[in-house]
Design an enzyme around this catalytic site. Structure first.
Site, mmCIF file in Angstrom:
data_model
loop_
_atom_site.group_PDB
_atom_site.id
_atom_site.type_symbol
_atom_site.label_atom_id
_atom_site.label_comp_id
_atom_site.label_asym_id
_atom_site.label_seq_id
_atom_site.Cartn_x
_atom_site.Cartn_y
_atom_site.Cartn_z
ATOM 1 N N ARG B 51 26.693 21.466 -7.043
ATOM 2 C CA ARG B 51 27.168 20.959 -5.757
ATOM 3 C C ARG B 51 26.197 19.951 -5.151
ATOM 4 O O ARG B 51 26.567 18.833 -4.785
ATOM 5 C CB ARG B 51 27.335 22.152 -4.819
ATOM 6 C CG ARG B 51 27.701 21.824 -3.399
ATOM 7 C CD ARG B 51 27.688 23.100 -2.568
ATOM 8 N NE ARG B 51 28.383 24.180 -3.252
ATOM 9 C CZ ARG B 51 29.697 24.339 -3.238
ATOM 10 N NH1 ARG B 51 30.441 23.525 -2.534
ATOM 11 N NH2 ARG B 51 30.263 25.317 -3.911
ATOM 12 N N THR B 52 24.936 20.330 -5.075
ATOM 13 C CA THR B 52 23.944 19.461 -4.432
ATOM 14 C C THR B 52 23.714 18.194 -5.268
ATOM 15 O O THR B 52 23.622 17.088 -4.741
ATOM 16 C CB THR B 52 22.629 20.228 -4.234
ATOM 17 O OG1 THR B 52 22.909 21.412 -3.509
ATOM 18 C CG2 THR B 52 21.614 19.400 -3.477
ATOM 19 N N LYS B 80 8.859 21.983 -21.956
ATOM 20 C CA LYS B 80 7.690 21.858 -22.855
ATOM 21 C C LYS B 80 6.407 22.167 -22.101
ATOM 22 O O LYS B 80 5.312 21.955 -22.605
ATOM 23 C CB LYS B 80 7.599 20.451 -23.437
ATOM 24 C CG LYS B 80 8.814 20.048 -24.256
ATOM 25 C CD LYS B 80 8.518 18.774 -25.049
ATOM 26 C CE LYS B 80 9.773 18.155 -25.636
ATOM 27 N NZ LYS B 80 10.445 17.240 -24.675
ATOM 28 N N ARG B 101 15.099 19.419 -7.093
ATOM 29 C CA ARG B 101 15.352 20.836 -6.837
ATOM 30 C C ARG B 101 14.516 21.649 -7.815
ATOM 31 O O ARG B 101 14.407 21.284 -8.990
ATOM 32 C CB ARG B 101 16.827 21.164 -7.029
ATOM 33 C CG ARG B 101 17.158 22.582 -6.602
ATOM 34 C CD ARG B 101 18.627 22.818 -6.758
ATOM 35 N NE ARG B 101 19.052 24.068 -6.178
ATOM 36 C CZ ARG B 101 19.639 24.185 -4.993
ATOM 37 N NH1 ARG B 101 19.808 23.120 -4.238
ATOM 38 N NH2 ARG B 101 20.048 25.351 -4.571
ATOM 39 N N HIS B 129 15.637 23.574 2.409
ATOM 40 C CA HIS B 129 16.740 22.785 1.849
ATOM 41 C C HIS B 129 17.160 21.824 2.965
ATOM 42 O O HIS B 129 18.227 21.954 3.558
ATOM 43 C CB HIS B 129 17.880 23.729 1.449
ATOM 44 C CG HIS B 129 18.942 23.078 0.613
ATOM 45 N ND1 HIS B 129 18.852 21.777 0.146
ATOM 46 C CD2 HIS B 129 20.124 23.555 0.143
ATOM 47 C CE1 HIS B 129 19.933 21.498 -0.559
ATOM 48 N NE2 HIS B 129 20.718 22.561 -0.571
#
Ligand SMILES: [Zn+2]
Lengths: 140, 305
Positions: B51-52, B80, B101, B129
């Site tokens: 969504r974001t 990695k 994020r 957020h």
């Protein structure tokens, strides 16, 4: 043995009674080659009882660390038997490498090389928070 | 160079500026269609959030820019073992702005400290957020026409809900705002928010467990989910859950111009029957989210249109 006057060195005065050994350990004074005098429970007009640390050599001190541990300390730098500088400590705005963030969800928990930095967010209550996740440090 | 890590990084004036830019974009989309021509947004999603990410990507495309990035840690160099700092240093060579994020709290701040380009925190664990909060703010302003003199009900999990905490901080800066904090006793707003935010700002607030009783007072109702895993036992959860599910009977006494918000995704905390109520704004909120992200990208890239 007598505690002689210092020719060249540093005196940490007005340490909260009982805190001298903790400061001795955090500053790693046991690793110094010079004489260190630890005076505990000395009489003090201002504080009733206090501790004092006398370091018989001029060394670099991290004033932020000291200020965090015990903001009431007075530091005197002595050269040739004279006090050349006197510094009153205060709570530092930021400390690095003194506190560790205990939040398991903090980025510092998985990236080991990140410095643990805390900033002062409330002076009156001595609140320090992790600069990354804002978790509050436990007060000493 | 500016980044956005925490909603409180923005002043009230800056939020006003973003809101008015977003409104201008909604009214005159053509004017902005090439505003970010030749610019690249990197979406670094160390944990998936479709969504974001789609909202950021749509925002950049509508500004005429390009998008690159990854959508989970497996498809990035993080798998990695590369540090956030190294990833961001590398990406800032290719992109003009980064939306990031990350599951770990504070990761976007680490990125900001090392990046050569602006960083937007697109969610860091349960911590911040800020673009969700900007979307909430734009929704409130668009639907109510103001931030001042509003009674805002926040309902559900007020203890762990990061969107609740950020909105509470952001809205507590406007005069005449009153909060009605509706939650089970187990999920009340953390004490530090009351001590450090509401009381110093002189904001009026009440705490209650009864949604229906306070419904007639509310101008805004911000719903969040009461999750089962927050409770010690299932019996408590089942007993409380229904009190915090919004359905048409609970809205009978509500104001006609109430607006109902929810950060989405919803599970069952708002009955589907509420969706057709004109007061339900949670789907519009997703649309507003794109416009406020467009305004934010322009601001951080210092592009004037
Ligand atoms: Zn932390």
């Amino acid at each position: 043995m007598m505690v002689n006057p210092i020719q060249n060195g540093v005196v940490l005065d007005h340490i909260t009674a009982g805190k001298a050994m903790e400061i001795y350990k955090v500053l790693r004074l046991d690793k110094l080659g010079c004489t260190v005098a630890v005076i505990v429970n000395a009489a003090s007009k201002k504080m009733g009882r206090k501790d004092v640390l006398k370091i018989y050599d001029v060394i670099d001190l991290n004033f932020d660390v000291l200020g965090y541990l015990d903001p009431g300390i007075t530091v005197s730098i002595i050269e040739n038997g004279e006090v050349v500088r006197r510094i009153s400590l205060d709570l530092p705005e930021q400390v690095e490498g003194v506190l560790r963030c205990k939040n398991p969800r903090c980025i510092t928990s998985c990236e080991q090389e990140l410095p643990h930095v805390f900033k002062l967010t409330d002076r009156s209550r001595k609140v320090y928070r992790c600069i990354y996740c804002e978790t509050m440090a436990k007060n000493k | 160079m500016r980044s956005l890590i925490d909603i409180m990084d923005l002043t009230v004036e800056e939020i006003d500026g973003l809101v008015s830019t977003a409104k201008d974009i909604m009214e005159n989309p053509a004017k902005y269609a090439e505003a970010c021509k030749g610019k690249k947004l990197a979406t670094l999603f160390f944990e998936p959030s479709t969504r974001t990410r789609l909202s950021f990507e749509a925002a950049m495309y509508e500004l005429g820019g390009h998008v690159l990035g990854f959508s989970s840690a497996d498809s990035s160099s993080a798998s990695k073992g590369e540090s956030v700092a190294d990833t961001v240093r590398m990406v800032s060579c290719y992109a003009d702005i980064i939306a990031m994020r990350h599951p770990k709290e504070g990761a976007p701040r680490v990125a900001m400290m090392k990046s050569g380009v602006p960083i937007i925190n697109a969610g860091d664990g349960g911590h911040n957020h800020p673009t969700q909060t900007l979307a909430d703010l734009l929704t409130i302003h668009q639907e109510k026409g103001r931030f001042e003199n509003l009674t805002i009900g926040m309902c559900g999990d007020l203890k762990f809900g990061r969107t609740v905490h950020s909105l509470l901080c952001a809205m507590s800066r406007y005069p005449g705002v009153k909060f009605v904090l509706i939650s089970p006793a187990e999920l009340k707003v953390p004490d530090y928010l009351i001590q450090d935010v509401l009381i110093p700002a002189g904001v009026e607030y009440v705490e209650t467990t009864d949604l229906e009783a306070v419904m007639p007072e509310l101008d805004v109702l911000y719903m969040t989910r009461v999750q089962q895993e927050r409770f010690f036992n299932e019996a408590d959860y089942l007993r409380l859950r229904d009190s915090y599910i919004l359905n048409p009977p609970k809205l009978v006494e509500a104001k006609k111009d109430l607006i109902i918000l929810h950060p989405l995704p919803r599970v069952n905390e708002i009955a589907v029957a509420v969706d057709d109520d004109p007061r339900a704004c949670y789907f519009k909120q997703a649309l507003y989210a794109k416009y406020i992200r467009m305004a934010l990208i322009l601001k951080l890239l210092e592009i004037e249109v």
